[in-house]
Structure formats: C-alpha cells, structure tokens
Design a protein around this motif. Structure first.
Motif, short mmCIF file in Angstrom:
data_model
loop_
_atom_site.label_atom_id
_atom_site.label_comp_id
_atom_site.label_asym_id
_atom_site.label_seq_id
_atom_site.Cartn_x
_atom_site.Cartn_y
_atom_site.Cartn_z
N ARG A 99 0.95 -1.29 0.11
CA ARG A 99 0.26 -0.01 0.15
C ARG A 99 0.84 1.20 -0.06
NH1 ARG A 99 -5.78 0.89 1.85
NH2 ARG A 99 -5.98 2.91 2.65
N GLY A 100 1.00 1.97 1.00
CA GLY A 100 1.50 3.09 1.41
C GLY A 100 1.83 4.17 -0.09
N ILE A 118 0.95 -7.49 -7.71
CA ILE A 118 1.31 -8.35 -6.86
C ILE A 118 0.32 -8.93 -5.84
CG2 ILE A 118 3.19 -9.19 -5.10
CD1 ILE A 118 5.01 -6.98 -6.42
N ALA A 119 -0.32 -7.86 -5.04
CA ALA A 119 -1.32 -8.23 -4.34
C ALA A 119 -2.35 -9.07 -4.91
CB ALA A 119 -1.93 -7.01 -3.72
N CYS A 126 -5.94 -16.85 -2.13
CA CYS A 126 -7.12 -16.33 -1.50
C CYS A 126 -6.40 -14.76 -0.69
CB CYS A 126 -7.39 -17.19 -0.34
SG CYS A 126 -6.18 -17.46 1.04
N GLN A 127 -7.46 -14.12 -0.21
CA GLN A 127 -7.02 -13.10 0.55
C GLN A 127 -6.08 -13.24 1.60
OE1 GLN A 127 -7.42 -9.81 -0.24
NE2 GLN A 127 -6.93 -8.82 1.79
N GLY A 128 -6.26 -14.10 2.49
CA GLY A 128 -5.21 -14.46 3.38
C GLY A 128 -4.02 -14.58 3.00
N VAL A 129 -3.62 -15.35 1.87
CA VAL A 129 -2.09 -15.59 1.35
C VAL A 129 -1.59 -14.23 1.20
CG1 VAL A 129 -0.63 -16.36 -0.67
CG2 VAL A 129 -2.49 -18.00 0.42
N LYS A 130 -2.51 -13.21 0.46
CA LYS A 130 -1.69 -11.89 0.45
C LYS A 130 -1.61 -11.18 1.78
CE LYS A 130 -3.67 -7.81 0.67
NZ LYS A 130 -3.55 -6.98 1.42
N VAL A 131 -2.41 -11.45 2.62
CA VAL A 131 -2.16 -10.68 3.87
C VAL A 131 -0.90 -11.44 4.70
CG1 VAL A 131 -2.94 -10.52 6.29
CG2 VAL A 131 -4.60 -10.13 4.42
N VAL A 133 1.82 -12.88 3.22
CA VAL A 133 3.14 -12.23 2.76
C VAL A 133 3.23 -10.89 3.14
CG1 VAL A 133 3.90 -11.61 0.46
CG2 VAL A 133 2.87 -14.07 0.55
N GLU A 134 2.37 -10.09 3.11
CA GLU A 134 2.39 -8.69 3.54
C GLU A 134 2.76 -8.49 4.88
OE1 GLU A 134 0.03 -4.82 2.11
OE2 GLU A 134 -1.13 -6.19 2.97
#
Length: 188
Positions: A99-100, A118-119, A126-131, A133-134
C-alpha cells in the motif's frame, strides 16, 4: 518425499480462527518454528494468538497502519496492545507493504501499481495468502523476525484468521527473496 496435510476451510472468515491457530501451533511445535507473525486489525485475533503462542515464541502482531480508515486514527484496541506488549509480544504498526507510497502514486496518476498487481496475484490463492506475505514483509522491515529462519504467518479474510503459511521471510525491499514454503491452511 514428504506428504503433509493441508486444511481447506469450506468458507473464509473468523469462524476459522481457533482452528487456524491450532494448526499453526501444532506445526510450530512439531518443526521447531519459533517466530509467529499474526495479522490483527482490532486485537481479537492477537489476543487469541497470545493464548497459543505466549511463552517460548517470538510472537509478532501486525496491525493496520494509522488512518487506514480515514476517520479512525487506529483500529487496534489500545488496552489489548498494552497487554500484548507487557507479555513480550512485538506489535508492528506500519504502512502496508502493498500500500503506502505505491498507492499514493496510483491514486494520483491512475492505473495499477506494481504492488497492486502483486497483491492481486497473491489473492488468486485467497485474501489470506496476500495478508500473510504482506505481514511477513512488514515484520521483517521492522526487524522483528530473523531472515534466516522460516516463520509461520497467520492471516485472514476480513476478520479473524483462516490462512496459515510457512514462509522464508524477506524484507519488502527484497520481496522476491521471500518464499512461501507451505500452505498449512486456507479457505477454498
């Protein structure tokens, strides 16, 4: 060849939190993983994670950045933050790795940013995989996890936890050195 079980939740959401934490704890204990990184927006998931990973772990809780929601300075409960910190938990509140500044450029000049792409690719899982990694990138950027040991990342979709990954961490500057080693649990 190792064969391991992956748990697929029938649906995403906070009703999976206890089972996701149990799976993470079981794997951590079996494989000697000491660093656990957990996403928590308001603090409820962080409090539950403390029950599982209180002593003997490097528990890192990653919150939303300040002003994530424009009218709310911080969504994370301050009393819970104090409880976590007094228990030795590291709490990271920083700009989201995807983000940022990157989002500011997109909003001003239009079009997707590299971080948006990338996101979105990570959300294909799934959304959780993105979360997951982040938050590992954010915890590494804050110096809260070692870079030479695998960590367990716990994230979710909306509220609670429904995704558990084994991750070789990296900093956001070296994103492409990060490796998702295993998916331990995720919604289908």
């Amino acid at each position: 060849m190792a064969v391991e079980r992956v748990l697929y939740f029938e649906k995403a959401g906070e009703e999976n939190t206890d089972e996701a934490l149990r799976i993470a704890k079981e794997y951590a204990d079996k494989h000697g993983i000491r660093s656990i990184v957990v996403a928590s927006t308001r603090g409820k998931t962080a409090e539950k994670a403390l029950e599982y990973f209180g002593e003997g772990y490097n528990l890192v809780v990653v919150t939303h950045e300040a002003w994530f929601r424009p009218s709310v300075r911080q969504e994370f409960d301050e009393e819970i933050r104090r409880k976590l910190v007094s228990s030795g938990v590291k709490v990271v509140t920083a700009a989201h790795a995807f983000r940022g500044v990157d989002r500011a450029v997109r909003d001003k000049y239009g079009g997707p940013s590299p971080a948006d792409l990338i996101a979105d690719v990570l959300r294909l899982f799934c959304q959780g995989v993105k979360v997951c990694v982040e938050i590992v990138l954010m915890a590494a950027d804050a110096g809260c996890i070692p870079l030479d040991e695998d960590v367990i990342a716990i994230g979710g979709t909306g509220r609670g936890a429904d995704t558990v990954l084994l991750v070789k961490p990296s900093t956001s500057r070296r994103l492409f050195d990060l490796r998702i080693r295993k998916i331990l649990a995720k919604p289908i």
